[in-house]
Design a protein around this motif. Structure first.
Motif, PDB file in Angstrom:
ATOM      1  N   LYS A  34       0.851  -1.203   0.000  1.00 19.42           N
ATOM      2  CA  LYS A  34       0.000   0.000   0.000  1.00 19.42           C
ATOM      3  C   LYS A  34       0.879   1.243   0.000  1.00 19.42           C
ATOM      4  CE  LYS A  34      -0.412  -0.020   5.039  1.00 19.42           C
ATOM      5  NZ  LYS A  34      -1.010  -0.958   5.978  1.00 19.42           N
ATOM      6  N   ASN A  55      -4.387  -2.460   0.690  1.00 20.05           N
ATOM      7  CA  ASN A  55      -5.464  -2.054   1.603  1.00 20.05           C
ATOM      8  C   ASN A  55      -6.602  -1.290   0.949  1.00 20.05           C
ATOM      9  OD1 ASN A  55      -2.998  -2.405   3.219  1.00 20.05           O
ATOM     10  ND2 ASN A  55      -4.354  -1.881   4.921  1.00 20.05           N
ATOM     11  N   SER A 203       5.713  -6.100  10.355  1.00 22.27           N
ATOM     12  CA  SER A 203       7.151  -5.800  10.423  1.00 22.27           C
ATOM     13  C   SER A 203       7.738  -5.936  11.820  1.00 22.27           C
ATOM     14  CB  SER A 203       7.421  -4.377   9.919  1.00 22.27           C
ATOM     15  OG  SER A 203       7.188  -4.305   8.536  1.00 22.27           O
ATOM     16  N   ARG A 218       2.339 -10.465   7.092  1.00 20.72           N
ATOM     17  CA  ARG A 218       2.045  -9.301   6.237  1.00 20.72           C
ATOM     18  C   ARG A 218       3.051  -8.200   6.576  1.00 20.72           C
ATOM     19  NH1 ARG A 218      -2.468 -10.246   9.332  1.00 20.72           N
ATOM     20  NH2 ARG A 218      -2.078  -8.206  10.237  1.00 20.72           N
ATOM     21  N   THR A 221       6.659  -2.142   5.979  1.00 22.73           N
ATOM     22  CA  THR A 221       7.763  -1.248   6.308  1.00 22.73           C
ATOM     23  C   THR A 221       9.135  -1.918   6.227  1.00 22.73           C
ATOM     24  OG1 THR A 221       6.217  -0.134   7.787  1.00 22.73           O
ATOM     25  CG2 THR A 221       8.539   0.426   8.026  1.00 22.73           C
TER      26      THR A 221
HETATM   27  C1  LIG Z   1      -0.129  -1.847   6.597  1.00 22.79           C
HETATM   28  C2  LIG Z   1      -0.499  -3.194   7.080  1.00 22.79           C
HETATM   29  C3  LIG Z   1       0.459  -4.177   7.335  1.00 22.79           C
HETATM   30  C4  LIG Z   1       1.958  -3.932   7.210  1.00 22.79           C
HETATM   31  O1  LIG Z   1       2.418  -3.225   8.309  1.00 22.79           O
HETATM   32  P1  LIG Z   1       4.013  -2.935   8.496  1.00 22.79           P
HETATM   33  O2  LIG Z   1       4.100  -2.545   9.922  1.00 22.79           O
HETATM   34  O3  LIG Z   1       4.340  -1.827   7.554  1.00 22.79           O
HETATM   35  O4  LIG Z   1       4.721  -4.181   8.195  1.00 22.79           O
HETATM   36  C5  LIG Z   1       0.029  -5.439   7.704  1.00 22.79           C
HETATM   37  N1  LIG Z   1      -1.282  -5.722   7.846  1.00 22.79           N
HETATM   38  C6  LIG Z   1      -2.235  -4.804   7.626  1.00 22.79           C
HETATM   39  C7  LIG Z   1      -3.652  -5.192   7.790  1.00 22.79           C
HETATM   40  C8  LIG Z   1      -1.868  -3.510   7.247  1.00 22.79           C
HETATM   41  O5  LIG Z   1      -2.844  -2.599   7.050  1.00 22.79           O
END
Ligand SMILES: *Cc1c(COP(=O)(O)O)cnc(C)c1O
Length: 234
Positions: A34, A55, A203, A218, A221
Protein backbone atom coordinates in the motif's frame (compact mmCIF):
# COMPACT_ATOMS: atom_id res chain seq x y z
CA UNK A 1 17.61 -1.97 -0.90
CA UNK A 2 14.24 -3.70 -1.34
CA UNK A 3 16.00 -6.82 -2.58
CA UNK A 4 18.31 -6.81 0.46
CA UNK A 5 15.39 -6.31 2.82
CA UNK A 6 13.48 -9.19 1.27
CA UNK A 7 16.47 -11.47 1.47
CA UNK A 8 17.01 -10.56 5.11
CA UNK A 9 13.35 -11.14 6.01
CA UNK A 10 13.23 -14.51 4.24
CA UNK A 11 16.32 -15.52 6.20
CA UNK A 12 14.71 -14.39 9.45
CA UNK A 13 11.55 -16.31 8.60
CA UNK A 14 13.60 -19.42 8.06
CA UNK A 15 15.44 -19.02 11.36
CA UNK A 16 12.21 -18.40 13.30
CA UNK A 17 10.55 -21.39 11.64
CA UNK A 18 13.41 -23.74 12.41
CA UNK A 19 13.68 -22.45 15.96
CA UNK A 20 10.08 -23.49 16.53
CA UNK A 21 10.35 -26.82 14.72
CA UNK A 22 8.42 -25.73 11.64
CA UNK A 23 9.24 -25.88 7.97
CA UNK A 24 9.89 -22.45 6.42
CA UNK A 25 7.71 -23.57 3.50
CA UNK A 26 4.66 -23.36 5.77
CA UNK A 27 5.10 -19.60 5.94
CA UNK A 28 4.23 -17.21 3.14
CA UNK A 29 5.48 -13.67 3.00
CA UNK A 30 2.81 -11.18 1.95
CA UNK A 31 4.59 -8.00 0.85
CA UNK A 32 2.33 -5.12 1.89
CA UNK A 33 2.63 -2.59 -0.93
CA UNK A 34 0.00 0.00 0.00
CA UNK A 35 1.16 3.52 -0.89
CA UNK A 36 4.10 2.01 -2.75
CA UNK A 37 4.81 2.65 -6.42
CA UNK A 38 4.80 0.29 -9.37
CA UNK A 39 8.58 0.67 -9.46
CA UNK A 40 8.95 -0.44 -5.87
CA UNK A 41 6.63 -3.40 -6.37
CA UNK A 42 8.56 -4.24 -9.54
CA UNK A 43 11.77 -4.28 -7.58
CA UNK A 44 10.33 -6.79 -5.12
CA UNK A 45 8.94 -8.84 -8.01
CA UNK A 46 12.35 -8.89 -9.69
CA UNK A 47 13.85 -10.42 -6.58
CA UNK A 48 11.26 -13.18 -6.61
CA UNK A 49 8.40 -11.90 -4.45
CA UNK A 50 5.04 -13.05 -5.83
CA UNK A 51 2.49 -12.37 -3.07
CA UNK A 52 1.43 -8.79 -2.33
CA UNK A 53 -1.09 -7.21 0.02
CA UNK A 54 -3.07 -4.03 -0.62
CA UNK A 55 -5.46 -2.05 1.60
CA UNK A 56 -7.34 0.19 -0.81
CA UNK A 57 -9.35 -1.22 -3.71
CA UNK A 58 -8.95 1.65 -6.16
CA UNK A 59 -5.22 2.08 -5.55
CA UNK A 60 -4.74 -1.67 -5.84
CA UNK A 61 -6.62 -2.05 -9.12
CA UNK A 62 -4.41 0.56 -10.74
CA UNK A 63 -1.45 -1.68 -9.89
CA UNK A 64 -3.03 -5.08 -10.46
CA UNK A 65 -4.17 -4.29 -13.99
CA UNK A 66 -0.67 -3.19 -15.00
CA UNK A 67 1.57 -5.64 -13.16
CA UNK A 68 2.39 -9.26 -13.92
CA UNK A 69 -0.60 -11.59 -13.81
CA UNK A 70 1.32 -14.25 -11.88
CA UNK A 71 1.20 -12.07 -8.77
CA UNK A 72 -1.09 -13.33 -6.01
CA UNK A 73 -2.96 -10.36 -4.51
CA UNK A 74 -4.31 -10.31 -0.96
CA UNK A 75 -6.81 -7.70 0.11
CA UNK A 76 -5.97 -6.70 3.70
CA UNK A 77 -7.94 -3.47 4.16
CA UNK A 78 -11.43 -2.79 5.39
CA UNK A 79 -13.86 -4.00 2.73
CA UNK A 80 -16.91 -1.85 2.04
CA UNK A 81 -19.91 -3.64 0.53
CA UNK A 82 -19.90 -1.40 -2.54
CA UNK A 83 -16.36 -2.61 -3.30
CA UNK A 84 -17.11 -6.33 -2.91
CA UNK A 85 -17.52 -6.92 -6.63
CA UNK A 86 -14.17 -5.30 -7.50
CA UNK A 87 -12.51 -7.21 -4.69
CA UNK A 88 -13.71 -10.54 -6.09
CA UNK A 89 -12.78 -9.54 -9.61
CA UNK A 90 -9.20 -8.48 -8.86
CA UNK A 91 -8.00 -10.25 -5.71
CA UNK A 92 -7.03 -13.86 -5.01
CA UNK A 93 -7.56 -13.78 -1.25
CA UNK A 94 -9.67 -11.45 0.86
CA UNK A 95 -8.24 -11.48 4.36
CA UNK A 96 -10.65 -9.19 6.15
CA UNK A 97 -14.14 -10.69 6.08
CA UNK A 98 -16.05 -9.93 9.28
CA UNK A 99 -19.65 -9.35 8.16
CA UNK A 100 -22.22 -11.75 6.75
CA UNK A 101 -23.53 -9.04 4.47
CA UNK A 102 -20.13 -8.72 2.78
CA UNK A 103 -19.69 -12.49 2.58
CA UNK A 104 -23.08 -12.77 0.86
CA UNK A 105 -21.99 -10.19 -1.72
CA UNK A 106 -18.64 -11.89 -2.26
CA UNK A 107 -20.49 -15.14 -2.85
CA UNK A 108 -22.88 -13.75 -5.42
CA UNK A 109 -20.16 -11.86 -7.28
CA UNK A 110 -17.93 -14.94 -7.27
CA UNK A 111 -20.84 -16.82 -8.77
CA UNK A 112 -21.24 -14.11 -11.40
CA UNK A 113 -17.54 -14.48 -12.35
CA UNK A 114 -17.81 -18.27 -12.23
CA UNK A 115 -15.07 -18.66 -9.64
CA UNK A 116 -14.54 -19.43 -5.98
CA UNK A 117 -13.08 -16.81 -3.68
CA UNK A 118 -10.63 -17.61 -0.88
CA UNK A 119 -11.16 -15.63 2.29
CA UNK A 120 -9.86 -15.30 5.82
CA UNK A 121 -12.05 -14.21 8.70
CA UNK A 122 -10.68 -11.21 10.55
CA UNK A 123 -10.75 -11.60 14.34
CA UNK A 124 -10.47 -8.64 16.71
CA UNK A 125 -8.36 -10.63 19.11
CA UNK A 126 -7.49 -7.67 21.34
CA UNK A 127 -11.15 -6.61 21.58
CA UNK A 128 -10.31 -3.04 20.53
CA UNK A 129 -13.24 -0.72 19.90
CA UNK A 130 -11.68 0.96 16.88
CA UNK A 131 -10.64 -2.26 15.12
CA UNK A 132 -12.51 -4.40 12.64
CA UNK A 133 -12.98 -8.12 13.06
CA UNK A 134 -15.38 -10.48 14.79
CA UNK A 135 -15.09 -11.26 18.49
CA UNK A 136 -13.45 -14.57 19.31
CA UNK A 137 -16.59 -15.97 20.96
CA UNK A 138 -18.61 -15.33 17.79
CA UNK A 139 -16.24 -17.25 15.53
CA UNK A 140 -17.96 -20.66 15.56
CA UNK A 141 -21.33 -19.13 14.77
CA UNK A 142 -19.88 -16.81 12.11
CA UNK A 143 -18.01 -19.56 10.27
CA UNK A 144 -21.04 -21.83 10.53
CA UNK A 145 -23.12 -19.08 8.89
CA UNK A 146 -20.53 -18.75 6.12
CA UNK A 147 -21.15 -22.36 5.11
CA UNK A 148 -24.25 -21.29 3.19
CA UNK A 149 -22.02 -19.47 0.67
CA UNK A 150 -20.69 -22.20 -1.59
CA UNK A 151 -18.35 -19.88 -3.57
CA UNK A 152 -16.71 -18.51 -0.41
CA UNK A 153 -13.85 -20.72 0.76
CA UNK A 154 -12.83 -20.01 4.36
CA UNK A 155 -9.09 -20.71 4.47
CA UNK A 156 -8.39 -19.44 7.97
CA UNK A 157 -8.11 -16.42 10.25
CA UNK A 158 -6.42 -13.03 10.20
CA UNK A 159 -5.73 -10.67 13.06
CA UNK A 160 -4.04 -7.39 13.97
CA UNK A 161 -3.27 -7.33 17.68
CA UNK A 162 -3.11 -4.06 19.62
CA UNK A 163 -0.15 -1.86 18.77
CA UNK A 164 2.81 -2.74 20.98
CA UNK A 165 6.42 -1.62 20.96
CA UNK A 166 7.55 -4.91 22.48
CA UNK A 167 6.51 -7.79 20.17
CA UNK A 168 6.51 -10.17 23.14
CA UNK A 169 3.36 -8.43 24.32
CA UNK A 170 1.57 -9.80 21.26
CA UNK A 171 2.55 -13.41 21.86
CA UNK A 172 -0.55 -14.21 23.95
CA UNK A 173 -2.81 -12.85 21.17
CA UNK A 174 -1.06 -14.98 18.55
CA UNK A 175 -1.44 -18.05 20.78
CA UNK A 176 -5.12 -17.25 21.22
CA UNK A 177 -5.73 -17.04 17.47
CA UNK A 178 -3.94 -20.34 16.93
CA UNK A 179 -6.10 -22.02 19.60
CA UNK A 180 -9.22 -20.60 18.03
CA UNK A 181 -8.19 -21.96 14.63
CA UNK A 182 -7.80 -25.43 16.16
CA UNK A 183 -11.35 -25.32 17.50
CA UNK A 184 -12.63 -24.28 14.08
CA UNK A 185 -10.71 -27.10 12.40
CA UNK A 186 -12.16 -29.63 14.86
CA UNK A 187 -15.61 -28.38 13.96
CA UNK A 188 -14.77 -28.80 10.28
CA UNK A 189 -15.32 -25.11 9.55
CA UNK A 190 -12.18 -24.62 7.43
CA UNK A 191 -12.70 -25.25 3.71
CA UNK A 192 -11.80 -28.68 2.31
CA UNK A 193 -10.70 -29.94 5.74
CA UNK A 194 -7.31 -28.30 5.26
CA UNK A 195 -5.17 -26.82 8.06
CA UNK A 196 -6.24 -23.24 8.81
CA UNK A 197 -4.13 -20.40 7.47
CA UNK A 198 -3.17 -17.90 10.17
CA UNK A 199 -2.42 -14.42 8.89
CA UNK A 200 -0.64 -12.77 11.81
CA UNK A 201 2.59 -10.84 12.20
CA UNK A 202 3.76 -7.54 10.67
CA UNK A 203 7.15 -5.80 10.42
CA UNK A 204 7.56 -5.42 14.16
CA UNK A 205 6.33 -8.79 15.41
CA UNK A 206 6.48 -11.40 12.63
CA UNK A 207 9.15 -13.48 14.32
CA UNK A 208 7.02 -13.95 17.43
CA UNK A 209 3.97 -14.63 15.23
CA UNK A 210 5.86 -17.38 13.36
CA UNK A 211 6.89 -18.99 16.63
CA UNK A 212 3.18 -19.10 17.51
CA UNK A 213 2.06 -20.68 14.25
CA UNK A 214 1.59 -17.92 11.70
CA UNK A 215 1.37 -19.12 8.08
CA UNK A 216 1.08 -15.67 6.46
CA UNK A 217 3.11 -12.68 7.60
CA UNK A 218 2.05 -9.30 6.24
CA UNK A 219 5.13 -7.10 6.01
CA UNK A 220 5.34 -3.59 4.58
CA UNK A 221 7.76 -1.25 6.31
CA UNK A 222 10.56 -3.78 6.76
CA UNK A 223 10.56 -4.41 2.99
CA UNK A 224 9.77 -1.04 1.45
CA UNK A 225 10.68 1.41 4.21
CA UNK A 226 8.34 3.92 5.83
CA UNK A 227 5.18 4.78 3.93
CA UNK A 228 4.88 8.35 2.74
CA UNK A 229 1.28 9.40 2.37
CA UNK A 230 0.05 11.00 -0.84
CA UNK A 231 -1.08 14.12 1.00
CA UNK A 232 2.45 14.67 2.22
CA UNK A 233 3.97 14.45 -1.25
CA UNK A 234 1.70 17.07 -2.80
C1 LIG B 1 -0.13 -1.85 6.60
C2 LIG B 1 -0.50 -3.19 7.08
C3 LIG B 1 0.46 -4.18 7.34
C4 LIG B 1 1.96 -3.93 7.21
O1 LIG B 1 2.42 -3.22 8.31
P1 LIG B 1 4.01 -2.94 8.50
O2 LIG B 1 4.10 -2.55 9.92
O3 LIG B 1 4.34 -1.83 7.55
O4 LIG B 1 4.72 -4.18 8.20
C5 LIG B 1 0.03 -5.44 7.70
N1 LIG B 1 -1.28 -5.72 7.85
C6 LIG B 1 -2.24 -4.80 7.63
C7 LIG B 1 -3.65 -5.19 7.79
C8 LIG B 1 -1.87 -3.51 7.25
O5 LIG B 1 -2.84 -2.60 7.05
Amino acid sequence: MIADNLQHILQQIQIAAEKSGRSPHEIQLVAVSKRKSLGEIGEAFASGQRVFGENFIQEAIEKITILDTTICWHFIGHLQSNKARLAVQHFDVIETVDRIKVARLLNSHADEFGKDIDILVQVNIGREKQKSGIMEEDAVRFLTDLRQFSRVKVRGLMTMPPYAIDPELNRPYFKQLKQLSEILMQKDLIADGKPAELSMGMSSDYLVAIEEGSTLVRIGTAIFGQRVYIEEIK
